[in-house]
Design a protein around this motif. Structure first.
Motif, short mmCIF file in Angstrom:
data_model
loop_
_atom_site.label_atom_id
_atom_site.label_comp_id
_atom_site.label_asym_id
_atom_site.label_seq_id
_atom_site.Cartn_x
_atom_site.Cartn_y
_atom_site.Cartn_z
N MET A 162 13.12 4.93 -0.75
CA MET A 162 11.97 4.86 -0.05
C MET A 162 11.97 3.94 0.70
O MET A 162 12.59 2.65 0.83
CB MET A 162 10.74 4.60 -1.23
N THR A 163 11.04 3.92 1.72
CA THR A 163 10.66 3.09 2.96
C THR A 163 9.86 1.99 2.05
O THR A 163 9.36 2.25 1.16
CB THR A 163 9.83 3.47 3.99
N ARG A 164 9.54 1.14 2.73
CA ARG A 164 8.98 -0.27 2.24
C ARG A 164 7.48 0.11 2.19
O ARG A 164 6.80 -0.27 1.13
CB ARG A 164 8.84 -1.50 3.20
N ARG A 179 5.28 0.45 -1.60
CA ARG A 179 4.18 -0.13 -1.51
C ARG A 179 2.82 0.68 -2.12
O ARG A 179 2.23 0.42 -3.14
CB ARG A 179 3.60 -1.00 -0.24
N GLU A 180 2.93 1.92 -1.59
CA GLU A 180 1.72 2.82 -2.05
C GLU A 180 2.09 3.46 -3.25
O GLU A 180 1.29 3.69 -3.93
CB GLU A 180 1.84 4.12 -0.73
N TYR A 181 3.46 3.87 -3.91
CA TYR A 181 3.97 4.01 -5.00
C TYR A 181 3.25 3.15 -6.12
O TYR A 181 2.83 3.51 -6.94
CB TYR A 181 5.39 4.10 -4.97
N HIS A 182 3.46 1.88 -5.80
CA HIS A 182 2.99 0.79 -6.71
C HIS A 182 1.42 0.77 -6.65
O HIS A 182 0.87 0.39 -7.46
CB HIS A 182 3.57 -0.49 -6.34
N ASP A 183 0.74 0.74 -5.63
CA ASP A 183 -0.74 0.76 -5.39
C ASP A 183 -1.35 2.07 -6.01
O ASP A 183 -2.26 1.89 -6.90
CB ASP A 183 -1.11 0.87 -4.16
N ARG A 226 2.76 6.31 -10.07
CA ARG A 226 3.89 7.03 -9.95
C ARG A 226 3.38 8.56 -9.93
O ARG A 226 3.59 9.32 -9.07
CB ARG A 226 4.78 7.08 -10.99
N GLU A 227 2.56 8.97 -10.72
CA GLU A 227 1.99 10.39 -10.94
C GLU A 227 1.07 11.00 -9.73
O GLU A 227 1.37 11.78 -8.84
CB GLU A 227 1.06 10.71 -11.98
N SER A 228 0.30 10.03 -9.23
CA SER A 228 -0.58 10.29 -7.99
C SER A 228 0.54 10.23 -6.54
O SER A 228 -0.08 10.96 -6.07
CB SER A 228 -1.82 9.05 -7.80
N PHE A 229 1.22 9.46 -6.75
CA PHE A 229 2.43 9.50 -5.40
C PHE A 229 3.10 10.86 -5.45
O PHE A 229 3.12 11.15 -4.36
CB PHE A 229 3.17 7.86 -5.55
N ASP A 243 9.05 15.70 -7.03
CA ASP A 243 9.46 16.11 -8.34
C ASP A 243 10.68 14.92 -8.62
O ASP A 243 11.75 15.10 -8.30
CB ASP A 243 10.20 17.42 -8.46
N PHE A 244 10.07 13.86 -9.02
CA PHE A 244 11.16 12.79 -9.18
C PHE A 244 12.36 13.00 -10.08
O PHE A 244 13.46 12.50 -9.58
CB PHE A 244 10.61 11.42 -9.61
N VAL A 245 11.95 13.80 -11.11
CA VAL A 245 13.16 14.13 -12.20
C VAL A 245 14.31 14.96 -11.19
O VAL A 245 15.44 14.65 -11.24
CB VAL A 245 12.75 14.82 -13.35
N GLY A 246 13.88 16.14 -10.44
CA GLY A 246 14.37 17.02 -9.88
C GLY A 246 15.42 16.03 -8.66
O GLY A 246 16.54 16.36 -8.45
N LEU A 247 14.57 15.04 -7.88
CA LEU A 247 15.36 14.34 -6.95
C LEU A 247 16.34 13.53 -7.55
O LEU A 247 17.60 13.38 -6.97
CB LEU A 247 14.34 13.33 -6.33
N CYS A 248 16.11 12.91 -8.51
CA CYS A 248 17.29 12.02 -9.33
C CYS A 248 18.38 12.93 -9.58
O CYS A 248 19.49 12.44 -9.55
CB CYS A 248 16.58 11.32 -10.44
#
Length: 47
Positions: free
Chosen positions: A13-15, A19-23, A26-29, A36-41
């Protein structure tokens, strides 16, 4: 000491994205960005 996530379980991810991910969390982002984080991984692991 903190433990670092395995390189097989991270998504680049970019910086600003990180930052938005943490703000907003995870689910909202993932919903906002249509991810689909699992699919991307899994795709990155196969590369």
């Amino acid at each position: 000491m903190t433990q670092r996530a395995s390189d097989y379980a991270v998504v680049p991810m970019t910086r600003a994205e990180r930052r938005e991910y943490h703000d907003i969390g995870r689910e909202s982002f993932a919903t906002k960005c249509g991810l689909d984080f699992v699919g991307l991984c899994n795709e990155l692991r196969e590369e």
